[in-house]
Design an enzyme around this catalytic site. Structure first.
Site, short mmCIF file in Angstrom:
data_model
loop_
_atom_site.label_atom_id
_atom_site.label_comp_id
_atom_site.label_asym_id
_atom_site.label_seq_id
_atom_site.Cartn_x
_atom_site.Cartn_y
_atom_site.Cartn_z
N ALA A 11 -30.56 -18.08 20.72
CA ALA A 11 -31.15 -19.71 21.07
C ALA A 11 -32.54 -19.78 21.42
CB ALA A 11 -30.06 -20.33 21.88
N LEU A 40 -25.32 -8.31 21.92
CA LEU A 40 -23.96 -7.53 21.70
C LEU A 40 -23.19 -8.04 20.62
CD1 LEU A 40 -23.12 -7.71 25.71
CD2 LEU A 40 -24.29 -5.56 24.30
N GLN A 42 -21.28 -8.90 17.64
CA GLN A 42 -20.69 -8.04 16.58
C GLN A 42 -20.55 -8.80 15.19
OE1 GLN A 42 -17.15 -5.78 17.67
NE2 GLN A 42 -18.05 -5.13 19.74
N ALA A 43 -19.53 -9.28 15.00
CA ALA A 43 -19.23 -9.83 13.59
C ALA A 43 -20.30 -10.52 12.86
CB ALA A 43 -17.79 -10.65 13.99
N GLY A 44 -20.48 -11.80 13.25
CA GLY A 44 -21.73 -12.29 12.41
C GLY A 44 -21.85 -13.55 12.80
N ARG A 248 -8.49 -17.83 18.65
CA ARG A 248 -8.51 -17.08 19.58
C ARG A 248 -7.75 -17.31 20.79
NH1 ARG A 248 -14.93 -15.50 19.82
NH2 ARG A 248 -14.80 -13.86 17.90
N GLU A 329 -25.31 -21.57 24.17
CA GLU A 329 -23.98 -21.33 24.98
C GLU A 329 -24.04 -22.22 26.45
OE1 GLU A 329 -20.73 -18.15 26.61
OE2 GLU A 329 -22.71 -17.34 25.68
#
Length: 464
Positions: A11, A40, A42-44, A248, A329
């Protein structure tokens, strides 16, 4: 105009580049971008741009996943800018290697780079930002200076540096929990600092726990994409107990319940034939830990991962303080609702970074050239705060436990910015007498229509 960006993740870098492109002097404060939580990732990134997918489908998934606490206008605003966000990255030479399916998404829209997306994106952005003339100061902006509801600047090592605008992009506060997948120093200091200065926080009780953390020599996330590829969650007896592609909050809670029963929980990825090719970094990590995912079960546990709430901002990422903005965030304007969908966070980082630059350029703020008080807080006993948060404001909550957590917190000697943030989570979790998304109250196990509204925390009080 001089702009300070507090935070060096996705951001912050996006905002810095977008402003520098317009000739604005930008200074980024924070650690090396490689030390950010964005690195860090990972997925995307969730982009609804493929054939068969649509913006409305992504919007629907996001609102359903957010348990209808989302600000619908914000959701549309962010997701409708997906194509712009995608082109922002590809224009820098970034190429995605695959698309994955993750929990809560109705379409494989997670664009990834070898399932270590952050490690490929962040260095590219940092390189381009430097080439564009962005200044980097590898120091922590300890406090934000405010006078008469206008921005003054930031304190760095006790010295007041004047700026016309300050953008908080410092990430969340998952480091406030004993077990976290992020950097443990992510304590939300800028968020707590602003809370002490009267800036409202929104939906701060919503903490997302990643269902499949691995606690070994270090804490590591086993990406949601592994479950998307077919891995199953099982107990030591081989019992499956949850739909692996649920959101989640549901998966983390069900794993935690099994652990409370004294059962270990494992990820069975033995059926993924090309695991090493699809997840090379996860494979390498597990092999170093003595686990071969082709034949061994992977022990997993929920860990604090993402803080959905944050500094309250509007659709243009403005706070009530003139010249003060927040993105990524660190901020909250209702995009995620009560539960963030996997891979929506990096999309929000890019869109909010681009959008806040437009806001700053449009408003042309001018900072106050006033003196401001520097507090120089000491860290104190942060580990005790972490224990309190894990035990009393964790995955499953109830009134007695939350009240006990508040009593314990009163006795802790720690940085007031850390304590006010922990207090905000506990008080807002206590005020929200329902279960919704990432906030689960054992004594109020159902959602209640009268609580389908955001919580606002202002210095010691949570309003719903």
């Amino acid at each position: 105009m001089k702009v300070a960006v507090v935070g060096s993740g996705l951001a912050g870098l996006t905002a810095a580049m977008s402003l520098a492109k317009k000739g604005i002097e930008v200074t980024v404060f924070g650690p090396k971008p490689k030390e950010s939580n964005s690195y860090l990732a990972q997925a995307g990134i969730a982009f609804p741009i493929s054939d068969g997918d649509s913006i409305i489908s992504h919007v629907t998934d996001t609102i359903r996943g957010g348990k209808y606490l989302n600000d619908v206008t914000v959701v549309w605003n962010v997701i409708s800018k997906s194509t712009e966000a995608y082109h922002f990255l590809t224009s820098l030479g970034i190429e995605f290697t695959s698309r994955e399916l993750e929990g809560g998404h109705s379409f494989p829209r997670i664009f990834t780079i070898k399932n270590e997306t952050g490690k490929y994106i962040i260095p590219v952005l940092e390189k381009h930002a430097k080439e564009m003339g962005v200044n980097f100061i590898r120091k922590f902006a300890e406090e934000v200076a405010i006078h008469n509801k206008k921005i003054v600047g930031v304190f760095v090592e006790g010295e007041l540096l004047y700026f016309d605008a300050v953008i908080i992009a410092s990430g969340g506060f998952s480091g406030l929990y004993k077990f976290t997948a992020g950097n443990p120093w992510n304590l939300g200091i800028p968020i707590g600092d602003l809370a002490l200065k009267g800036v409202p926080l929104r939906d701060i009780e919503f903490i997302q726990f990643h269902p499949t953390g691995f606690i070994g020599k270090r804490t590591y996330l086993i990406s949601e994409a592994v479950r998307g590829a077919g891995a199953k969650l099982v107990t030591g007896e081989g019992e499956r107990f949850v739909n692996e592609l649920e959101t989640r909050d549901v998966v983390a809670r069900e794993i935690y319940r099994k652990m409370l029963e004294g059962k270990g929980v494992f990820l069975d990825a033995t059926g993924i034939e090309d695991f090493k090719r699809r997840f090379p970094y996860i494979y390498s990590f597990l092999r170093r830990e003595g686990i071969n995912p082709k034949r061994d079960l992977i022990p997993v546990t929920p860990v604090a991962h993402y803080t959905i709430g944050g500094i309250s901002v509007d659709i243009f990422y403005r706070t009530p303080i003139k010249g003060l903005y927040a993105i990524g965030e660190a901020a909250c304007n209702g995009f995620h609702g009560a539960n963030r969908l996997a891979s929506n966070s990096l999309l929000e980082c890019i869109v909010s970074g681009i959008e806040v630059s437009r806001t700053v350029i449009r408003e042309k703020p001018r900072g106050e050239r006033k003196e401001a008080k520097y507090h120089g807080y000491e860290p104190g006993n942060v580990d005790e705060v972490r224990d309190i948060m894990w035990n009393h404001a964790g995955i499953i909550r109830r009134e007695e436990s939350l009240r006990l957590g508040l009593k314990k917190l009163e006795k802790v000697e720690a940085d007031p910015r850390v304590k006010i943030l922990a207090e905000a989570v506990l008080k807002c979790a206590l005020a929200r007498e329902e279960s919704r998304g990432a906030h689960y109250r054992e004594d109020y196990p159902y959602s209640r229509e009268e609580f389908r509204r955001p919580s606002i925390f202002r210095v010691e009080n949570c309003m719903l």
